[in-house]
Design an enzyme around this catalytic site. Sequence first.
Site: not given
Ligand code: ADP
Length: 405
Positions: A7, A89, A178, A207, A209-210, A239, A281, A382
């Site tokens: 990637n 990717r 995605h 759900l 970051n994106g 975003r 989050m 992924e």
């Molecule tokens: P990306 O889109 O960068 O791959 P991820 O799928 O890793 O992102 O998700 C990142 C998000 O997941 C961040 O907002 C992080 O705070 C949230 N996150 C990870 N663990 C937890 C948790 N235990 N409770 C709430 N949110 C979480």
Amino acid sequence: MLLLVINCGSSSIKFALLQMEHETVRLSGIVEAIGEAQGTIILRQHENKYKEDKVETTIADHTVALEYVLAFLSQHANNLHMLAGIGHRVVHGGDYFHSATLINDQVIDAIEKTIPLAPLHNPANLVGIKTMAKLRPNLPQVAVFDTAFFQTLPAYAYRYAVPQACYEDHHVRRYGFHGTSHQHVAQATADYLDRTLDTLNLITLHLGNGSSAAAIKNGICIDTSMGMTPLEGLVMGSRCGDIDPALPFYLVRNSNMDIHQVETMLNESSGLKGLCGVKDMREILRLAEDGDQQAKLAIDLYCYRICKYIGAYHVALGGTDALVFTGGIGENSQQIRQTICAQLKVLGIEIDAQKNDSKMNNAVEISTTNSAVNVLVIPTNEELEIARQSFAVIHDQHRLLSTGK
Ligand code: ADP
């Protein structure tokens, strides 16, 4: 057989070497800050005892980075001669690609033509492809597109209500992103429920970051929340998601921002970050717990928008068999899942608080036996999906060559 997944970003490269017989990761890592004064390489060995090493050094360009990766693989994978190929990717496949595709010159041309739609990502993905073609010319390479899973959307879901010429001359339409994640969890849901995917209507929520949602009817994707770019749809870390399309014009006329600043603002300082100053989050949940009103609003708005999409997709699907949570937030936050599902009682959705609270590493069903819809938490993967799809393409190619068809 081994499969290498790459990637390639503009200044980073993530990689994973998978043993396809057991679909396990043997070696993986990430090269970051390519081209900067100080780069970082993280190398992980997953077999026997998990080991992670970090090297800090200057990494001049992507070729140097990929040479590092190949040297690491040769050092630690004694059967590297079993490498069947490389899966890349690729973020945007435009209208050209409906599935994972064996890379050749025409494919590279088509990915190049799609650069205007993904100016940050596709050039970087191409650098990875071209560099690996130079370093390992005899290995088959496969492109796996984030957009391909959504090529089944009907025109009324992928078209915008703008003049036909925008679509024909400028490729303005909804593409979705995605796709590998939605496809992976959809199949994992079918496996978990012991059903075939073509008998299921699913709403999948990635759900992270994106964030994005997808509606999958009898195994075919019919709608998704991201659009021509990943900016459309759900509220995300930074975003904005759906907004009135007139908002940028209003700001350009009435603030001191130009169009580029507005674009940056909508991508990088909006969403959860725009609402409460933080995009992570976990931290937002902590702030809300401590009574921070902006953090509470960010959570409410985030969940409300997701529920609106679920309602719309439930209608589009004509009923939902399963609602699936994945991504960093979807997999890990029982509170976000609880807040969303509490608003879905009208659809007959009911989750079991204890199951929802339990620690999960694998697919878990969190709905009660009375729930009208199965609610599942399924970890996305992924890399594995890219490896599976690439492996299937390479396998088909070998079969065609060996049968002469
Ligand atoms: P990306 O889109 O960068 O791959 P991820 O799928 O890793 O992102 O998700 C990142 C998000 O997941 C961040 O907002 C992080 O705070 C949230 N996150 C990870 N663990 C937890 C948790 N235990 N409770 C709430 N949110 C979480």
